[in-house]
Design a protein around this motif. Structure first.
Motif, mmCIF file in Angstrom:
data_model
loop_
_atom_site.group_PDB
_atom_site.id
_atom_site.type_symbol
_atom_site.label_atom_id
_atom_site.label_comp_id
_atom_site.label_asym_id
_atom_site.label_seq_id
_atom_site.Cartn_x
_atom_site.Cartn_y
_atom_site.Cartn_z
ATOM 1 N N HIS A 23 0.836 -1.204 0.000
ATOM 2 C CA HIS A 23 0.000 0.000 0.000
ATOM 3 C C HIS A 23 0.872 1.256 0.000
ATOM 4 O O HIS A 23 0.513 2.261 -0.611
ATOM 5 N N PHE A 24 2.011 1.188 0.666
ATOM 6 C CA PHE A 24 2.883 2.353 0.828
ATOM 7 C C PHE A 24 4.048 2.381 -0.148
ATOM 8 O O PHE A 24 4.525 3.448 -0.511
ATOM 9 N N ILE A 25 4.539 1.217 -0.556
ATOM 10 C CA ILE A 25 5.720 1.141 -1.419
ATOM 11 C C ILE A 25 5.316 0.465 -2.724
ATOM 12 O O ILE A 25 4.867 -0.677 -2.722
ATOM 13 N N LYS A 26 5.491 1.178 -3.830
ATOM 14 C CA LYS A 26 5.159 0.620 -5.142
ATOM 15 C C LYS A 26 6.353 0.761 -6.063
ATOM 16 O O LYS A 26 7.102 1.734 -5.992
ATOM 17 N N PHE A 27 6.538 -0.214 -6.934
ATOM 18 C CA PHE A 27 7.584 -0.127 -7.933
ATOM 19 C C PHE A 27 7.209 0.961 -8.938
ATOM 20 O O PHE A 27 6.018 1.161 -9.224
ATOM 21 N N PRO A 28 8.178 1.644 -9.512
ATOM 22 C CA PRO A 28 7.865 2.719 -10.464
ATOM 23 C C PRO A 28 7.030 2.248 -11.655
ATOM 24 O O PRO A 28 6.188 2.985 -12.153
ATOM 25 N N TRP A 29 7.225 1.034 -12.098
ATOM 26 C CA TRP A 29 6.477 0.520 -13.240
ATOM 27 C C TRP A 29 5.092 -0.002 -12.859
ATOM 28 O O TRP A 29 4.323 -0.393 -13.732
ATOM 29 N N ALA A 30 4.763 0.008 -11.569
ATOM 30 C CA ALA A 30 3.478 -0.555 -11.119
ATOM 31 C C ALA A 30 2.725 0.407 -10.205
ATOM 32 O O ALA A 30 2.003 -0.028 -9.320
ATOM 33 N N GLU A 31 2.869 1.694 -10.425
ATOM 34 C CA GLU A 31 2.217 2.662 -9.543
ATOM 35 C C GLU A 31 0.693 2.656 -9.667
ATOM 36 O O GLU A 31 -0.011 3.030 -8.744
ATOM 37 N N LYS A 32 0.159 2.220 -10.807
ATOM 38 C CA LYS A 32 -1.290 2.233 -11.015
ATOM 39 C C LYS A 32 -1.973 0.950 -10.551
ATOM 40 O O LYS A 32 -3.184 0.853 -10.554
ATOM 41 N N VAL A 33 -1.180 -0.036 -10.141
ATOM 42 C CA VAL A 33 -1.741 -1.307 -9.685
ATOM 43 C C VAL A 33 -2.440 -1.085 -8.349
ATOM 44 O O VAL A 33 -1.903 -0.464 -7.443
ATOM 45 N N HIS A 34 -3.663 -1.601 -8.236
ATOM 46 C CA HIS A 34 -4.440 -1.396 -7.015
ATOM 47 C C HIS A 34 -4.747 -2.728 -6.345
ATOM 48 O O HIS A 34 -5.138 -3.688 -6.988
ATOM 49 N N GLY A 35 -4.587 -2.752 -5.055
ATOM 50 C CA GLY A 35 -5.007 -3.906 -4.267
ATOM 51 C C GLY A 35 -3.922 -4.950 -4.107
ATOM 52 O O GLY A 35 -2.957 -5.011 -4.853
ATOM 53 N N THR A 36 -4.110 -5.749 -3.089
ATOM 54 C CA THR A 36 -3.164 -6.819 -2.811
ATOM 55 C C THR A 36 -3.342 -7.947 -3.812
ATOM 56 O O THR A 36 -2.429 -8.314 -4.522
ATOM 57 N N PHE A 37 -4.530 -8.488 -3.875
ATOM 58 C CA PHE A 37 -4.820 -9.585 -4.794
ATOM 59 C C PHE A 37 -5.359 -9.073 -6.118
ATOM 60 O O PHE A 37 -5.288 -9.759 -7.123
ATOM 61 N N GLY A 38 -5.886 -7.851 -6.126
ATOM 62 C CA GLY A 38 -6.389 -7.238 -7.349
ATOM 63 C C GLY A 38 -5.289 -6.924 -8.337
ATOM 64 O O GLY A 38 -5.556 -6.596 -9.489
ATOM 65 N N ALA A 39 -4.044 -7.000 -7.900
ATOM 66 C CA ALA A 39 -2.912 -6.734 -8.792
ATOM 67 C C ALA A 39 -2.893 -7.713 -9.964
ATOM 68 O O ALA A 39 -2.361 -7.397 -11.024
ATOM 69 N N MET A 40 -3.460 -8.876 -9.780
ATOM 70 C CA MET A 40 -3.474 -9.873 -10.856
ATOM 71 C C MET A 40 -4.418 -9.482 -11.988
ATOM 72 O O MET A 40 -4.449 -10.148 -13.011
ATOM 73 N N ASN A 41 -5.177 -8.404 -11.820
ATOM 74 C CA ASN A 41 -6.082 -7.937 -12.867
ATOM 75 C C ASN A 41 -5.417 -6.943 -13.814
ATOM 76 O O ASN A 41 -6.075 -6.390 -14.674
ATOM 77 N N SER A 42 -4.125 -6.691 -13.629
ATOM 78 C CA SER A 42 -3.418 -5.753 -14.501
ATOM 79 C C SER A 42 -2.168 -6.420 -15.065
ATOM 80 O O SER A 42 -1.623 -7.358 -14.478
#
Length: 122
Positions: A23-42
């Motif tokens: 929630h607090f730390i995101k990779f630069p290439w994945a800033e738009k990814v939302h959610g813990t498990f919802g990340a698999m939808n992108s």
């Protein structure tokens, strides 16, 4: 089956930290990814998952159980002298709690669409 329980518990303990940290730390290439498990939808989330899957496969092949030790016993590689019955009991208990926690985070995210920290209002 105790080796599998220990392994799943260890993974769940790391995943619970990851569910909070993402929630607090995101990779630069994945800033738009939302959610813990919802990340698999992108696409970015799937890309990260593939990398994690390959790294996990490598680690799975690198460390093997030994027949002369009990399940999950990799000794004391860092020399902390904490590999005893009390710490093993704590590890299995914390691993069981982490597995339940990750299940709860998953169910709550599916029901609400919010990640682990958004559920707490953060």
């Amino acid at each position: 089956l105790q080796a599998a329980e220990l392994k799943h518990g260890r993974v769940a303990m790391m995943a619970s930290i990851g569910a909070v940290g993402q929630h607090f730390i995101k990779f630069p290439w994945a800033e738009k990814v939302h959610g813990t498990f919802g990340a698999m939808n992108s696409g970015e989330g799937v890309f990260g998952f593939v990398g994690l899957f390959v790294a996990s496969g490598f680690l799975e092949l690198a460390w093997r159980e030994s027949d002369d030790r009990e399940p999950g016993n990799f000794g004391d590689p860092l020399g902390f002298n904490q590999y005893n019955a009390d710490m093993r009991l704590k590890e299995i208990s914390n691993g069981r709690m982490a597995m339940i926690s990750m299940l709860a985070i998953f169910v709550a995210e599916v029901a609400s669409g919010k990640d682990a920290m958004e559920q707490l209002g953060l």
